[in-house]
Scaffold this active site. Structure first.
Site, PDB file in Angstrom:
ATOM      1  N   GLU A 180     -13.149   5.641  24.576  1.00 44.56           N
ATOM      2  CA  GLU A 180     -12.419   4.448  24.424  1.00 44.56           C
ATOM      3  C   GLU A 180     -11.082   4.066  24.788  1.00 44.56           C
ATOM      4  O   GLU A 180     -10.935   3.587  25.550  1.00 44.56           O
ATOM      5  CB  GLU A 180     -12.551   4.306  22.601  1.00 44.56           C
ATOM      6  CG  GLU A 180     -12.824   2.861  22.351  1.00 44.56           C
ATOM      7  CD  GLU A 180     -13.141   2.936  20.883  1.00 44.56           C
ATOM      8  OE1 GLU A 180     -13.265   3.787  20.140  1.00 44.56           O
ATOM      9  OE2 GLU A 180     -13.389   1.501  20.352  1.00 44.56           O
ATOM     10  N   GLU A 188      13.832   1.734 -11.719  1.00 43.09           N
ATOM     11  CA  GLU A 188      14.373   0.435 -12.129  1.00 43.09           C
ATOM     12  C   GLU A 188      15.833  -0.113 -11.861  1.00 43.09           C
ATOM     13  O   GLU A 188      16.084  -1.144 -12.047  1.00 43.09           O
ATOM     14  CB  GLU A 188      14.001  -0.076 -13.851  1.00 43.09           C
ATOM     15  CG  GLU A 188      12.415  -0.064 -13.859  1.00 43.09           C
ATOM     16  CD  GLU A 188      11.989  -0.304 -15.227  1.00 43.09           C
ATOM     17  OE1 GLU A 188      12.913  -0.316 -16.059  1.00 43.09           O
ATOM     18  OE2 GLU A 188      10.840  -1.264 -15.429  1.00 43.09           O
TER      19      GLU A 188
END
Lengths: 510, 100
Positions: A74, A317
């Protein structure tokens, strides 16, 4: 062939495996690829087939000193060389050293080809054999079969020729990967019926769109005559490592459990837990935002550091500055612990990376720092970058990392509702954690107060009461139980008068 | 016919295989009639000379490669349809003349 025939065949001639060297793959395949056989690697467009096929050769060279041949139908070799340079693989150097050889079967642009009568693909076989012999290759990757079918229209002939190729390579004892295209993530194995001739060993790579997020997984569909782990395993592609598969360890692992106790950082909480957390346990702290989870994390770390234990904190956080400032407000000096080499704080925004990348970062930090205890604040923040499936996988893997090290891990989860109720994190976590601590807001006579209870603690007696706790500049203080309130955990507290309490109490009196 | 240019061909075959022998005969019969001022043909055994097979990136056997005149062209198969072969080879080297 039936399953019993399979077993018979396996017992006669055990199928040996070739360690691929691809991180995580040799774990899920329980040793690697079947040696001297062809394995079909099927996947949709963009599922990292070519990378896997190339990495199989690259790791062979880097980790096992085994040469490999890459047959490309390919992409032209120059494109492959360039693309893989981003993984840090110097293919050109390997070609000079006779460790890597290309067989270039990619279509040549601009060349006129006339099809005129019968032919076979013997020339391709001759070239592959030649390349294998020239560099003494043990591994061959063929990428991809679909492109052969588009170069030659007679698919029956191509199938027969590829079968001949697989047989020839098998006779030479070469371990082969052939890639093939799929049109659907959950449909037929591959296009053009290629599984008909390479049916013994099949691996599927998926790249599924779930909740608007991409999730890559690998599944070993079958290995004839040998064992492998079942199911889909998540993987990620890292710039300098290539494919990294995350081997989700099942929790039934033969993990020893310890009855050694370690401090939670709070004497009162240790008392509630019957003397502290178990040394190799997982603790889930669940509660609404602002009700004291980060404080519990900080106390857990301080408790460890004060005992000269190394602590690793993952914060998703808050920023480092916020964390340090907050801890200082509770009388805990994170910077001092860091200077003493007892603490490492890793702050990251959940959105900065995919969940798999976070997991790999966590594992790398654990391996590097070798902590005695770990805290993650909060695990639920990572839900934002996760899909439903991947979050469960994440939790299980995270837990197994920590369990394997036999150290305590404290994880916090934020509940969606201020007043209580379950979170997604909890539903994935609760069955595999050893200890669950709930923090809840309690509304009492126009005032917000905080409640804490040890909901579950595996293998230990613990207090069942819901206690009030307060927070000041010395940290957390656990006080008396809420005696005259019911419904705290469901988020609908009700107050009982003394009469009612007496009545409830007497219900169970002898 | 372009007398100044000599046609050069390579024929890749799998040893003494039936397909190879058929391809050689079909080609020679057609080319002998077509290129009266001569042509060159070299037969390459794909398994005996795999490095040349690799160098010319041949995948199938038999494969006929036209090396000169440019542009390069390859014909894959035993060329059993001689009418087709005559047409294809007849255009070689003629450029616009052949197309007109």
């Amino acid at each position: 062939m039936t399953a019993t025939d399979d077993q018979k065949e396996a017992s006669k001639t055990p199928v040996l495996k070739l360690a691929s060297g691809i991180e995580g793959f040799d774990l899920i395949s329980q040793g690697g690829l079947p040696i001297g056989r062809t394995t079909l690697l099927a996947g949709t467009a963009g599922s990292a087939k070519t990378l896997f096929a190339a990495q199989f050769l690259a790791e062979g060279i880097r980790k096992h000193d085994e040469a490999g041949v890459f047959v490309t139908f390919e992409e032209p070799p120059e494109d492959i060389r360039k693309n893989l340079l981003s993984m840090g693989w110097k293919i050109e150097t390997w070609e000079v050293e006779k460790k890597w050889a290309f067989v270039d079967a990619a279509p040549q642009p601009g060349e006129e080809i006339v099809m005129a009568g019968d032919f076979d693909l013997g020339a391709l076989l001759a070239r592959i054999e030649h390349a294998v012999n020239r560099i003494g290759a043990k591994r061959v990757s063929i990428d991809s079969l679909g492109a052969v079918f588009t170069q030659f229209s007679d698919s029956g002939l191509v199938r027969a020729e590829l079968r001949r190729l697989a047989a020839a390579l098998r006779a030479m004892g070469i371990t082969v990967i052939m890639t093939a295209e799929r049109t659907d993530e959950y449909g037929e194995i591959a296009r053009f019926g290629v599984e008909e001739f390479v049916a013994d060993n099949v691996i599927i790579l998926r790249n599924v769109l779930e909740d608007a997020k991409r999730r890559r997984t690998i599944e070993i569909l079958k290995f004839r005559g040998t064992v492998h782990r079942k199911g889909e395993y998540p993987f990620t592609v890292l710039p300098d490592q290539g494919i990294v598969i995350i081997p989700l360890s099942s929790i039934e692992l033969k993990l020893r459990s310890s009855d050694l106790r370690v401090t939670s950082g709070s004497q009162e909480l240790d008392r509630m837990c019957g003397g502290g957390f178990f040394r190799d346990s997982l603790i889930l702290v669940s509660g609404a935002t602002g009700c004291g989870k980060t404080l519990m994390t900080a106390e857990f770390i301080a408790g460890g550091s004060e005992n000269n234990e190394k602590c690793l904190l993952f914060a998703y956080e808050e920023s480092r500055e916020q964390l340090i400032r907050n801890a200082t407000g509770w009388g805990i000096d994170f910077e001092k612990y860091e200077r003493d080499g007892l603490l490492k704080v890793v702050c990251a925004y959940p959105e900065s990376a995919g969940l798999e990348d976070h997991l790999i970062q966590i594992k790398a930090e654990i391996d590097l720092f070798k902590p005695n205890r770990i805290a993650v604040d909060s695990v639920s923040a990572l839900e934002r970058v996760a899909t439903r499936h991947s979050f469960r996988d994440f939790i299980i893997t995270l837990v197994s990392f920590v369990k394997q090290r036999e150290i305590p891990g404290l994880f916090t989860a934020t509940t969606a509702n201020l007043m209580g109720g379950p979170s997604v994190t909890e539903s994935h976590f609760s069955s595999i954690t050893d200890t669950i601590i709930l923090l809840r807001y309690v509304e009492m006579l126009g005032e917000m107060r905080r409640g804490l209870t040890v909901l579950k603690m595996r293998g230990s007696m613990h207090e069942k009461e819901i206690r009030e706790f307060t927070i000041d500049n010395k940290g957390m203080h656990i006080c008396k139980p809420f005696r005259n309130v019911i419904g705290i955990l469901t988020g609908k507290p009700e107050y009982l008068t003394m009469d009612e309490m007496d009545r409830v109490g007497s219900l169970f009196a002898d | 016919m372009s007398a100044c240019r000599k046609h050069r061909f390579l024929l890749f075959v799998d040893g003494d295989s039936l397909l190879g022998r058929r391809a050689l005969k079909n080609f020679q019969d057609t080319a002998d009639g077509l290129f009266q001022d001569g042509y060159s043909l070299e037969v390459v055994d794909i398994f005996k000379a795999p490095e040349r097979t690799e160098a010319f990136r041949v995948m199938a056997a038999p494969t006929l490669l036209l090396l000169a005149p440019m542009p390069q062209m390859r014909i894959i198969g035993d060329m059993r349809d001689r009418e087709q072969l005559r047409k294809v080879l007849g255009k070689v080297g003629h450029g616009e003349e052949g197309a007109a």
